[in-house]
Motif scaffolding. Sequence first.
Motif, mmCIF file in Angstrom:
data_model
loop_
_atom_site.group_PDB
_atom_site.id
_atom_site.type_symbol
_atom_site.label_atom_id
_atom_site.label_comp_id
_atom_site.label_asym_id
_atom_site.label_seq_id
_atom_site.Cartn_x
_atom_site.Cartn_y
_atom_site.Cartn_z
ATOM 1 N N PRO A 127 0.823 -1.217 0.000
ATOM 2 C CA PRO A 127 0.000 0.000 0.000
ATOM 3 C C PRO A 127 0.863 1.275 0.000
ATOM 4 O O PRO A 127 0.519 2.247 -0.679
ATOM 5 C CB PRO A 127 -0.819 -0.120 1.285
ATOM 6 C CG PRO A 127 -0.914 -1.602 1.524
ATOM 7 C CD PRO A 127 0.404 -2.154 1.041
ATOM 8 N N ALA A 128 1.976 1.262 0.737
ATOM 9 C CA ALA A 128 2.863 2.441 0.775
ATOM 10 C C ALA A 128 3.452 2.712 -0.612
ATOM 11 O O ALA A 128 3.482 3.849 -1.089
ATOM 12 C CB ALA A 128 3.973 2.239 1.796
ATOM 13 N N LYS A 130 2.230 1.761 -3.529
ATOM 14 C CA LYS A 130 1.151 2.180 -4.429
ATOM 15 C C LYS A 130 0.739 3.628 -4.175
ATOM 16 O O LYS A 130 0.228 4.290 -5.070
ATOM 17 C CB LYS A 130 -0.044 1.234 -4.297
ATOM 18 C CG LYS A 130 0.251 -0.145 -4.883
ATOM 19 C CD LYS A 130 -0.848 -1.144 -4.604
ATOM 20 C CE LYS A 130 -0.440 -2.513 -5.148
ATOM 21 N NZ LYS A 130 -1.259 -3.589 -4.628
ATOM 22 N N ALA A 131 0.971 4.110 -2.940
ATOM 23 C CA ALA A 131 0.650 5.504 -2.605
ATOM 24 C C ALA A 131 1.775 6.447 -3.026
ATOM 25 O O ALA A 131 1.683 7.651 -2.817
ATOM 26 C CB ALA A 131 0.384 5.632 -1.111
ATOM 27 N N ILE A 157 -3.471 7.465 10.173
ATOM 28 C CA ILE A 157 -3.874 6.631 9.028
ATOM 29 C C ILE A 157 -5.210 5.959 9.326
ATOM 30 O O ILE A 157 -6.115 5.938 8.488
ATOM 31 C CB ILE A 157 -2.802 5.570 8.700
ATOM 32 C CG1 ILE A 157 -1.571 6.239 8.096
ATOM 33 C CG2 ILE A 157 -3.356 4.508 7.750
ATOM 34 C CD1 ILE A 157 -0.419 5.285 7.861
ATOM 35 N N LYS A 161 -8.723 6.389 7.295
ATOM 36 C CA LYS A 161 -9.480 5.254 6.725
ATOM 37 C C LYS A 161 -10.905 5.243 7.232
ATOM 38 O O LYS A 161 -11.840 5.017 6.466
ATOM 39 C CB LYS A 161 -8.793 3.926 7.086
ATOM 40 C CG LYS A 161 -7.569 3.619 6.275
ATOM 41 C CD LYS A 161 -7.009 2.273 6.680
ATOM 42 C CE LYS A 161 -5.783 1.927 5.895
ATOM 43 N NZ LYS A 161 -5.183 0.669 6.352
#
Length: 168
Positions: A127-128, A130-131, A157, A161
């Motif tokens: 996820p990191a 992809k961010a 975070i 969310k």
Amino acid sequence: GPKPATATPKARDLPFPTGINLQFLIQELARDIDVNVLFDSESFGWPRRTSIHLKNVTTSEALDFIYAQEGLFSVVVGPKTILVASLTRTSPLSHIGMGIVPLTKQLTEYFGVEDGLLISSVLDDSPASKAGIKPGDLIVDIDGVAFKNALGFVRAIKEKKESAGTSA
């Protein structure tokens, strides 16, 4: 005569060239500045010894030197309480695929910030990643919400969310 209430921190020598139990040393220094210490169980799963020989340092300077030498950091986890862990301990953020380094006083001065986290590693396809987060990035807030340590970062975070209605 009586000492003023705002006495300067006293300097001391720490002559342990042949070694001393690391947890004992950190606990004793923390007691000197009225702070409780918790040790991360994965970072301190076995007795650790350190050799150190410091002259004319304050308690806070001594702790900073020990953290630097031993690859440790501390975060405030409650009133007058710190958690000490290894810099390589990244499980709190492993679910988003990145490792972090808390900023030392020298790093905050270098980057010109008060607080933040330095990204030390990012896993591929995480996820990191992809961010768009990359090793060497400095994170000081999430959508304008500042934080002081890794725990604050994780909370920010989580709140983001929850407010976005997405799941972990």
